[in-house]
Design an enzyme around this catalytic site. Structure first.
Site, short mmCIF file in Angstrom:
data_model
loop_
_atom_site.label_atom_id
_atom_site.label_comp_id
_atom_site.label_asym_id
_atom_site.label_seq_id
_atom_site.Cartn_x
_atom_site.Cartn_y
_atom_site.Cartn_z
N ASP A 135 15.36 -25.60 21.50
CA ASP A 135 14.87 -25.47 20.24
C ASP A 135 15.29 -26.73 19.50
O ASP A 135 15.07 -27.27 18.46
CB ASP A 135 15.16 -24.23 19.51
CG ASP A 135 16.67 -24.22 19.51
OD1 ASP A 135 17.64 -24.51 20.06
OD2 ASP A 135 16.98 -22.95 18.79
N GLU A 136 16.58 -27.31 19.90
CA GLU A 136 17.22 -28.38 19.06
C GLU A 136 16.19 -29.78 18.99
O GLU A 136 16.70 -30.83 18.01
CB GLU A 136 18.70 -28.86 19.59
CG GLU A 136 19.53 -27.73 19.52
CD GLU A 136 21.06 -28.17 19.69
OE1 GLU A 136 21.46 -28.95 19.56
OE2 GLU A 136 21.82 -27.28 20.36
N TYR A 161 22.53 -34.99 22.76
CA TYR A 161 22.04 -33.83 23.41
C TYR A 161 20.45 -33.65 23.33
O TYR A 161 19.64 -33.85 24.32
CB TYR A 161 22.67 -32.73 23.62
CG TYR A 161 21.95 -31.09 24.00
CD1 TYR A 161 21.75 -31.17 25.33
CD2 TYR A 161 21.64 -30.34 23.05
CE1 TYR A 161 21.00 -30.11 25.76
CE2 TYR A 161 20.95 -29.22 23.51
CZ TYR A 161 20.49 -29.06 24.82
OH TYR A 161 19.93 -27.97 25.59
#
EC number: 4.2.1.76
Length: 667
Positions: A135-136, A161
């Site tokens: 979801d990031e 990331y």
């Protein structure tokens, strides 16, 4: 299953010894005995074969240790195992680590995904490629947003990331469009439950609460996250596998949000602890996004729903960790409020297997994180050091230090330039860390290297690189004792200015062949992400009879050059090197005490504490050059990086007094 349901035959699951993927693999093995499951994992620090214990006895299960970045291996597996479905979980996932080692994230998350996609294109046999994202990739959600990010939302990653995961998604999309690969992407929110490596908040807080330690919260704890229990997530992937539509994206999430402070309070309550006294607010991370929020309707339309409520899931998770306290071995580095790069778990052997320990179900592991002054950190029984340099000064001191701290160690029998002997050492000893204290400095001094250049190259360059590469192949951290004698005062770092050479500075001193070889190998070692390079300078210890001790050396000279230098007090810094290994620190470090001390100042201390009648005289650098073969390095090293990691470290003059002169005081 109805006629529209996809039914795989041979599934490759990448990263399946990790947290989420192991739950998925175990679930598929349990529910679908007619599916063949092949799992591929390189077994890094946050994965463990024990996570797959429920599946090993199944005839339809196969484990392969390997890296998704190996195109030959991936192609071989797809063909020989007749793989028709890939569930791609393998990734570096810890946000904090991505800031200190972002290239490794690019290599794993983007390049590794690219290798898989290319293999799918070449073999032409894949019917489903399920790519697991996060979801990031959506970026931070507005605090007042009432609706979560849906699958068509713009991707706005905010950290290395999530940027690598978004990049991997773009490749997946491109291969779907360009080559017609049958791809499906999932984007999940936070997952918790048994088997999770405690770099993540919930298991970290549970282990800290188990040992009576405070729970560190970054900032004020108002950050909001959504959490799903691992078995619910495994079921979600089961649904996506069978019912997901090719070319679609599915959010795997929940609309139930929780503040970090509330999660910590709930864990405190489970352990019967007072949240007010058990929670410790620490400095916030500069990259700590306030909120991630997903829309979960699309997946629900496939028939999935969240089954485990927060209270039950948290209780199950707590019960598992209290019953399996040594699952991950020594995790002291992960439990720090601001961990750097995380250590390899203590139970990990170099061949990827795990040590089996007899631990009663009601045992509670006490995790301790102690500063280097105490020389004790974590579960010492889980550490095993392989040390090269048995006959050398540093190597001998390291062995004595391990004995004192109760750390298992062995000296390497192989020669650095003999690769086969190094491989044999690692296979037989199965270390958790490797220390390289071997090297040629010359006897009685570096002038020896000027007439023995091939031997110096063989050990200092070829041997060191060989050991680093063997360690890399075995996923081992190499602590490499190097030198700071690769710099000399110059116009931008003048003597007495207080401006020291930093870790990123390139060598500017090549006056001796010894320094040339050390500068050369340091530059090459920058390409190895498994190496921690410690720049030692003019090492000093409390053993004033040792001829390698810098104080012993200059006290025996007729004349000395009076010039300030950075130096290393081994009695204080060698224990720090062990702590650095436990914390899995990497890269280049100026391994000297803060500040400088002149040669005259040292000899003045020697006179005051050791030999009142001691006398010496000085000569200039130019006069010195007439009586030595090779020039000598003089410089000041910037010690701010090491001091930030170990703030209790003493300045060079304070350390000399405490560790060398006070214990040896004769006057």
């Amino acid at each position: 299953m109805d006629d529209t349901t996809y039914k795989p035959k041979n599934i490759l699951i990448t990263g399946a010894a990790g947290f989420i993927a192991s739950h998925v693999a175990n679930r598929l093995i349990r529910n679908y005995p007619d599916y063949k499951i092949v799992v591929l994992d390189k077994l890094d620090y946050c994965s463990d074969l024990k996570n797959l214990d429920p599946s090993f006895s199944s005839p339809n299960f196969k484990f392969v240790k390997g890296d998704i970045a190996s195109d030959d291996l991936v192609n071989y597996l797809l063909i020989t195992e007749n793989i028709d479905t890939i569930m791609h979980f393998a990734a570096q996932t810890h946000v904090d680590n991505s800031f200190g080692n972002s290239f490794e994230f690019t290599k794993n998350n983007i390049y590794g995904t690219h290798v898989l996609l290319e293999a799918c294109k070449v073999t032409g046999q894949i019917r489903r490629f399920i790519h697991v994202s996060t979801d990031e990739v959506y970026g931070e959600t507005d605090e007042d947003a009432a609706v979560g990010n849906h699958e068509a939302s713009q991707l706005l990653p905010t950290n290395p990331y999530s940027a690598t995961k978004a990049g991997a998604e773009m490749l997946v999309m491109a291969y779907g469009r360009s080559y017609g690969l049958p791809v499906i992407t999932t984007r999940g929110n936070n997952v918790y439950g048994p088997n999770q490596f405690p770099e993540k908040m919930i298991p970290k807080f549970i282990l800290l609460a188990m040992s009576g330690k405070p729970l560190p919260i970054h900032g004020d704890g108002s950050n909001v996250r959504s959490y799903l229990y691992c078995e619910d997530v495994a079921e979600a992937f089961e649904v996506v596998l069978h019912k997901g539509e090719i070319g679609h994206v599915y959010n795997v999430g929940t609309k139930r949000e929780r503040r970090v402070i509330d999660v910590a309070r709930d864990i405190c309550k489970l352990f019967g602890k007072d949240p007010e006294s058990s929670i410790q607010f620490v400095e916030n991370r500069p990259f700590n996004d306030q909120r991630y929020f997903l829309d979960d309707q699309k997946l629900k339309k496939l028939g999935w729903q969240e089954r485990t409520n927060w209270e039950d899931g948290l209780k199950k998770t707590m019960d598992w960790y209290t019953q399996n306290p040594e699952w991950w071995g020594d995790v002291s580095g992960a439990l720090l409020p601001h961990p750097r790069m995380l250590m390899m778990p203590g139970g990990r052997l170099s061949d990827g297997s795990s040590e089996k320990k007899d631990v009663s179900s009601n045992t509670v592991q006490t995790f301790t994180v102690v500063t280097p002054k105490n020389g004790d950190s974590g579960d010492k029984a889980s550490l095993k050091f392989l040390i090269y340099g048995k006959t050398g000064w540093l190597g001998g001191l390291l062995g004595k230090l391990c004995e004192k701290q109760g750390i298992t160690y062995e000296y390497g029998k192989g020669r650095l330039e003999d690769r086969a002997s190094l491989v044999a050492d690692i296979r037989s000893i199965k270390p958790t860390h490797v220390f390289n204290a071997a090297g040629l400095t010359g006897r009685p001094n570096v002038d020896w290297c000027e007439s023995h250049k091939p031997e110096t190259i063989r050990v200092n360059v070829a041997g060191t690189l060989t050991l680093a590469d063997v360690c890399r192949e075995n996923d081992l951290l190499m602590m490499n004792f190097a030198t700071g004698c690769i710099f000399e005062y110059d116009a931008t770092h003048p003597e007495g200015s207080g401006i020291g050479f930093k870790e990123e500075d390139k060598p500017n001193f090549f006056g001796s062949f010894y320094s040339k070889t050390k500068a050369m190998v340091e530059e090459l070692l920058r390409e190895f992400d498994n190496v921690c390079t410690l720049r030692v300078r003019m090492p000093i210890s409390s053993d004033l009879n040792n001829p390698r001790n810098f104080i012993t050396k200059i006290s025996r000279y007729n004349k000395v050059v009076d010039i300030p230098n950075s130096m290393t007090v081994l009695d204080e810094l060698l224990p720090i090197s062990i702590e650095m290994a436990k914390r899995n620190l990497r890269g280049i470090w100026n391994f000297t005490n803060p500040g400088v001390v002149s040669h005259n100042e040292i000899l003045e201390m020697y006179k005051n504490y050791i030999e009142p009648g001691f006398k010496w005289s000085n000569f200039t650098v130019e006069e010195q050059a007439k009586v030595i073969v090779a020039a000598r390095s003089n410089n000041e090293m910037d010690g701010s990086k090491l001091s930030k990691e170990f703030p209790e470290m003493l300045s060079i003059k304070e350390s000399l007094l405490k560790y060398v002169f006070e214990p040896n005081k004769r006057t």
